[in-house]
Design an enzyme around this catalytic site. Sequence first.
Site, mmCIF file in Angstrom:
data_model
loop_
_atom_site.group_PDB
_atom_site.id
_atom_site.type_symbol
_atom_site.label_atom_id
_atom_site.label_comp_id
_atom_site.label_asym_id
_atom_site.label_seq_id
_atom_site.Cartn_x
_atom_site.Cartn_y
_atom_site.Cartn_z
ATOM 1 N N TYR A 29 45.586 -46.340 75.705
ATOM 2 C CA TYR A 29 45.924 -47.810 75.930
ATOM 3 C C TYR A 29 47.041 -48.025 74.825
ATOM 4 C CZ TYR A 29 45.579 -52.868 75.052
ATOM 5 O OH TYR A 29 45.883 -54.088 75.297
ATOM 6 N N GLU B 68 51.714 -54.692 78.118
ATOM 7 C CA GLU B 68 50.433 -53.792 78.107
ATOM 8 C C GLU B 68 50.514 -52.795 78.964
ATOM 9 O OE1 GLU B 68 45.893 -55.081 77.482
ATOM 10 O OE2 GLU B 68 46.288 -54.738 79.598
#
Length: 393
Positions: A109, A197
């Site tokens: 992530y 993101e």
Amino acid sequence: MKLYEFQAKNILKTYGVCVPDGKTVSQSADAPKIFQEIGCNRCVVKAQILAGGRGKSGGIQFVNTPEETRTCVERMLDTRLVTRQTDQKGAEIKYVLIEKAVSIKKELYLAITIDRSLKTPMLIASAEGGVEIEEVARQTPDKIIKEPVDIFFGIHPFQARRIASQLNISGALSTRLNNLVTNLFRAFVKDDCSLLEINPLAVTTDDELCALDVKMDIDDNALYRHPEFDQFLPDQDISSAESLARKYRLSYISLDGNIGCLVNGAGLAMATMDAIKLHGGEPANFLDVGGDASLERITQAFKIILSDPKVKTVLINIFGGIMKCDVIASGIIQAIKEAGIHVPLVVRQEGTNVEVAKKLLDNSGLNILSAKDMKEAASMAVRASKANGYTNR
Ligand code: GDP
Ligand code: MN
């Protein structure tokens, strides 16, 4: 402004970020050809909506033949996708992204957002990327790594190394991660993101870093300096009044009530909504025309309010400082001349050129309910909004 995954990926590609080969379709007939063009025997079919959680709700499917791709796309375009991030009605699927399926060794992530309390961009990373990231953050917050970023300098090499080591990445891969975070930060600043993101960021079986899913959120207040993003506006999930307001750079939010508000200054607009509520009414919108609105923008603002069928009364509350009351008055008169008005209009104004403004309105022949202060204005507007059959001509 939220962008679709495929739009965000196209942008990140221009910053040198690796994303899987793929194309977007809006009709199933185009799907088989794309599968063949991509030229591998396994593709991912991804429903494009402005929300996440697709993987867990059937919005991400793997396909192995052109025909399978077609049926899968057809099914997606035909349904609304309900995920834990949408409402119960779900989101309409207008586009489907078909991509080469990447073989994943590990899902990481990586994101940059703004930390409001530290007032800096914040780099966030985790070795436990993928669809469970929210759970990871909740149950094991220590697995979420954070690095505040110096907005002027960018990411220091030692910070990139620290992230790499915490992600258990070394050697050539760590150099790739360093390049990636640098490119990502460049995109974040240049495109005025409030969120950028990548989840998952895949470590592929041949040790590349590939962005499998991207969320990009552009700060609405910066859109004025990005005409290149105007092309994304028609796809935004907002009311037609809101999109018109964006075009004229008006700060407008549509609400559920029936009293349309035109106010200058965000604080005064909030106070006006409070005053309406205090008197038992409900505002139909928040609208701040700003301190320096032109006649054209005032006219547009007024038209936007009147275009809302919920509006039963309009309340104009102006405190003239830099913004002069007579400019607002001229805007109102102009708008009514162009668009007409079918509901009661309550006006309260104070400040610069208020006398000139009052004369303009008095001589306009319009039926205006003039209030001496804000309290009276709110109570008049609430009363008018509840009275039936009143029309303004
Ligand atoms: P989200 O659920 O809306 O965040 O959708 P994502 O695009 O993140 O996809 C969800 C999950 O599908 C990912 O975490 C991956 O596990 C899987 N996935 C997506 N693309 C690929 C791919 O190209 N190859 C493989 N093997 N898995 C993928
Ligand atoms: Mn994702």
